[in-house]
Design a protein around this motif. Structure first.
Motif, mmCIF file in Angstrom:
data_model
loop_
_atom_site.group_PDB
_atom_site.id
_atom_site.type_symbol
_atom_site.label_atom_id
_atom_site.label_comp_id
_atom_site.label_asym_id
_atom_site.label_seq_id
_atom_site.Cartn_x
_atom_site.Cartn_y
_atom_site.Cartn_z
ATOM 1 N N ASP A 24 -0.285 -21.340 -47.636
ATOM 2 C CA ASP A 24 1.150 -21.242 -47.386
ATOM 3 C C ASP A 24 1.480 -19.790 -47.063
ATOM 4 O O ASP A 24 1.267 -18.908 -47.899
ATOM 5 C CB ASP A 24 1.923 -21.712 -48.620
ATOM 6 C CG ASP A 24 3.395 -21.979 -48.323
ATOM 7 O OD1 ASP A 24 3.988 -21.217 -47.545
ATOM 8 O OD2 ASP A 24 3.946 -22.945 -48.882
ATOM 9 N N TYR A 25 2.013 -19.543 -45.853
ATOM 10 C CA TYR A 25 2.247 -18.175 -45.357
ATOM 11 C C TYR A 25 3.685 -18.035 -44.889
ATOM 12 O O TYR A 25 4.240 -18.945 -44.255
ATOM 13 C CB TYR A 25 1.290 -17.898 -44.198
ATOM 14 C CG TYR A 25 1.488 -16.576 -43.483
ATOM 15 C CD1 TYR A 25 0.842 -15.423 -43.921
ATOM 16 C CD2 TYR A 25 2.293 -16.487 -42.352
ATOM 17 C CE1 TYR A 25 0.993 -14.214 -43.257
ATOM 18 C CE2 TYR A 25 2.460 -15.274 -41.675
ATOM 19 C CZ TYR A 25 1.812 -14.143 -42.137
ATOM 20 O OH TYR A 25 1.964 -12.947 -41.482
ATOM 21 N N GLU A 26 4.286 -16.883 -45.204
ATOM 22 C CA GLU A 26 5.640 -16.594 -44.725
ATOM 23 C C GLU A 26 5.741 -15.120 -44.359
ATOM 24 O O GLU A 26 5.338 -14.245 -45.130
ATOM 25 C CB GLU A 26 6.682 -16.933 -45.786
ATOM 26 C CG GLU A 26 8.120 -16.644 -45.344
ATOM 27 C CD GLU A 26 9.135 -16.945 -46.428
ATOM 28 O OE1 GLU A 26 9.595 -18.098 -46.499
ATOM 29 O OE2 GLU A 26 9.460 -16.009 -47.215
ATOM 30 N N ALA A 27 6.280 -14.840 -43.181
ATOM 31 C CA ALA A 27 6.523 -13.467 -42.731
ATOM 32 C C ALA A 27 7.974 -13.364 -42.277
ATOM 33 O O ALA A 27 8.428 -14.138 -41.426
ATOM 34 C CB ALA A 27 5.587 -13.091 -41.591
ATOM 35 N N ASP A 63 -2.070 -28.045 -45.421
ATOM 36 C CA ASP A 63 -2.026 -28.810 -46.664
ATOM 37 C C ASP A 63 -3.393 -29.062 -47.273
ATOM 38 O O ASP A 63 -3.508 -29.238 -48.491
ATOM 39 C CB ASP A 63 -1.319 -30.161 -46.439
ATOM 40 C CG ASP A 63 0.161 -29.976 -46.149
ATOM 41 O OD1 ASP A 63 0.728 -28.962 -46.599
ATOM 42 O OD2 ASP A 63 0.747 -30.831 -45.467
ATOM 43 N N SER A 64 -4.440 -29.088 -46.455
ATOM 44 C CA SER A 64 -5.745 -29.441 -47.022
ATOM 45 C C SER A 64 -6.892 -28.941 -46.150
ATOM 46 O O SER A 64 -7.037 -29.339 -45.000
ATOM 47 C CB SER A 64 -5.862 -30.962 -47.192
ATOM 48 O OG SER A 64 -5.709 -31.627 -45.955
ATOM 49 N N ALA A 65 -7.678 -28.034 -46.724
ATOM 50 C CA ALA A 65 -8.968 -27.640 -46.172
ATOM 51 C C ALA A 65 -9.975 -27.792 -47.305
ATOM 52 O O ALA A 65 -9.614 -27.685 -48.484
ATOM 53 C CB ALA A 65 -8.924 -26.208 -45.666
ATOM 54 N N PHE A 66 -11.229 -28.041 -46.960
ATOM 55 C CA PHE A 66 -12.193 -28.424 -47.992
ATOM 56 C C PHE A 66 -13.388 -27.469 -48.026
ATOM 57 O O PHE A 66 -13.811 -26.944 -46.995
ATOM 58 C CB PHE A 66 -12.671 -29.855 -47.764
ATOM 59 C CG PHE A 66 -11.573 -30.876 -47.902
ATOM 60 C CD1 PHE A 66 -11.272 -31.415 -49.137
ATOM 61 C CD2 PHE A 66 -10.817 -31.256 -46.795
ATOM 62 C CE1 PHE A 66 -10.252 -32.336 -49.277
ATOM 63 C CE2 PHE A 66 -9.789 -32.179 -46.919
ATOM 64 C CZ PHE A 66 -9.512 -32.719 -48.169
ATOM 65 N N HIS A 113 -8.903 -22.256 -42.219
ATOM 66 C CA HIS A 113 -7.575 -22.859 -42.242
ATOM 67 C C HIS A 113 -6.991 -22.938 -40.835
ATOM 68 O O HIS A 113 -7.073 -21.976 -40.060
ATOM 69 C CB HIS A 113 -6.632 -22.035 -43.122
ATOM 70 C CG HIS A 113 -6.827 -22.252 -44.586
ATOM 71 N ND1 HIS A 113 -6.449 -23.415 -45.214
ATOM 72 C CD2 HIS A 113 -7.363 -21.455 -45.551
ATOM 73 C CE1 HIS A 113 -6.734 -23.324 -46.503
ATOM 74 N NE2 HIS A 113 -7.297 -22.154 -46.733
ATOM 75 N N GLU A 114 -6.437 -24.095 -40.521
ATOM 76 C CA GLU A 114 -5.661 -24.292 -39.294
ATOM 77 C C GLU A 114 -4.279 -24.769 -39.721
ATOM 78 O O GLU A 114 -4.134 -25.875 -40.243
ATOM 79 C CB GLU A 114 -6.341 -25.299 -38.368
ATOM 80 C CG GLU A 114 -7.691 -24.819 -37.853
ATOM 81 C CD GLU A 114 -8.311 -25.789 -36.866
ATOM 82 O OE1 GLU A 114 -7.690 -26.844 -36.595
ATOM 83 O OE2 GLU A 114 -9.403 -25.490 -36.364
ATOM 84 N N ALA A 115 -3.281 -23.919 -39.517
ATOM 85 C CA ALA A 115 -1.959 -24.154 -40.083
ATOM 86 C C ALA A 115 -0.928 -24.446 -38.993
ATOM 87 O O ALA A 115 -1.019 -23.945 -37.874
ATOM 88 C CB ALA A 115 -1.516 -22.936 -40.890
ATOM 89 N N SER A 138 1.947 -22.132 -34.890
ATOM 90 C CA SER A 138 0.644 -22.529 -35.428
ATOM 91 C C SER A 138 -0.181 -21.280 -35.672
ATOM 92 O O SER A 138 0.106 -20.205 -35.136
ATOM 93 C CB SER A 138 -0.089 -23.479 -34.467
ATOM 94 O OG SER A 138 -0.324 -22.835 -33.228
ATOM 95 N N GLY A 139 -1.230 -21.424 -36.494
ATOM 96 C CA GLY A 139 -2.081 -20.284 -36.780
ATOM 97 C C GLY A 139 -3.427 -20.706 -37.326
ATOM 98 O O GLY A 139 -3.622 -21.863 -37.712
#
Length: 381
Positions: free
Chosen positions: A161-164, A176-179, A206-208, A229-230
């Protein structure tokens, strides 16, 4: 025998996370899953705790001028929960929760002005992110000599979870989910308070997805909200833990950990209409070395003192320098279980960042201090 004198409280100190009283050191490393609960020989065990960290990193100069901005690194909390069930003498599993990575920074007026003068001109007032790890790990152990040989393995799910927040608007990204997985091998002889363990934790890609909400005063002609996206990679690590009783009531322990922070060159993201952007890190691999001693004071109280060194991973794109930490802790038998408390003081060595190395502005930092507190409670059943 050492086991007759060293209580489980003294043994538990090395597993209680006092080495985690880090303060904005070792890249974005925060918590560590409490898989040591698998060494408990009871039918089951549970523990819950939290670590509070208050780092005071600030810029001493910005673009050559003395800075009056307050510290940009913000305080944070790291939860830690573990529940273990033993299905047989040879087999046990644990479910764990923690926050393994994170960061939280808020920038003052001078840093924002320097950002606004950079290319692209974006004045960031804050950036923060955190991850949650939900894991399941099992242990298969066999008698070997005077002790037991352990084979440890399991998987986990990690979110992001990222916020700028900037003068042009607010970017939010979520995965939400990477393993990932962890694998380890260990050997312990409780009679001598001896334990050795080597544990590997895999990297996570992570692909967000998310959105960007514009500031209408700066971007009046843009849509109010656009898609974003990121993507980025958080590192793999390998950690060796050692401990042993050395005399009646005394135990020594240490650990060496390598973390592959060089995989985090950039956090890449795309904002529709505004295009591709990056947070540049260009970090080097990290090393963390911890050494400590524990002592039993009474039948119910044990204490520990340790020293920790985190190698600075920064290469000039930001200020991530060597950190030295002194930590203390205690394990106290009370009620049906055991209370573990501790604290740490860290010294963050001086450093600098440069536009020539990928930073958005030039800056230096003098030596800074940071503080941490931790508490947890463990119950066997």
């Amino acid at each position: 025998m050492v086991s007759k004198i060293i209580t489980r409280g003294l043994l538990a100190l090395t597993a209680a996370g006092f080495g985690q009283t880090q303060a904005h050191a070792g890249g974005f490393s925060w918590g560590e899953a409490s898989t040591d609960i698998l060494y408990e020989r009871s039918n089951g065990a549970a523990e819950a705790g939290v670590i509070y960290v208050n780092p005071h990193r600030k810029f001493d100069t910005i673009n050559g001028a003395s800075s009056s901005d307050s510290h940009f690194s913000q305080e944070y909390f790291i939860p830690d929960i573990a529940v273990m069930g033993r299905l047989s003498d040879m087999f046990a599993c644990a479910f764990t929760y923690t926050r393994p990575f994170g960061g939280d920074s808020k920038y003052g007026a001078q840093a924002q002005a320097a950002d606004a003068a950079a290319t692209p001109p974006t004045a960031y007032s804050s950036k923060k992110f955190h991850t949650n790890e939900y894991g399941g790990t099992c242990d298969v152990s066999f008698e070997l000599g005077k002790g037991r040989l352990h084979f440890i393995g399991g998987g986990f799910m990690q979110d992001f979870d990222y916020e700028a927040v900037a003068n042009i608007g607010t970017l939010r990204l979520q995965d939400d989910s990477a393993f990932g997985y962890r694998l380890g091998i260990g050997y312990d002889i409780p009679e001598y308070a001896l334990r050795a363990q080597l544990m590997y934790r895999s990297e996570i890609k992570h692909e967000a997805d998310g959105d960007f909400t514009r500031n209408p005063a700066v971007l009046p002609l843009f849509p109010a909200v656009v898609d974003a996206s990121g993507y980025g990679t958080l590192p793999q690590s390998l950690k060796l833990n050692l401990q042993s009783g050395i005399a009646p009531g005394w135990l020594v322990y240490g650990s060496v950990e390598w973390t592959d922070w060089s995989v985090l060159k950039t956090l890449n993201y795309n904002i529709n209409i505004l295009g591709d952007r990056q947070d540049v890190y260009n970090w080097r691999d990290g090393w963390t070395i911890t050494g400590g001693v524990g002592h039993k004071f009474t039948d119910k109280i044990a204490g520990t003192l340790n020293v920790r060194w985190d190698k600075g991973v920064g290469s000039g794109a930001d200020i991530m320098t060597d950190t030295w930490t002194v930590g203390v802790g205690a394990a106290i038998d009370c009620g049906p279980g055991q209370l573990r408390v501790g604290g740490g003081v860290s010294y963050l060595t001086s450093g600098s960042q440069s536009t020539a190395k990928g930073a958005s502005f030039n800056a230096t930092a003098d030596g800074d201090w940071a503080y941490a507190l931790t508490a947890s409670y463990n119950v066997k059943f």
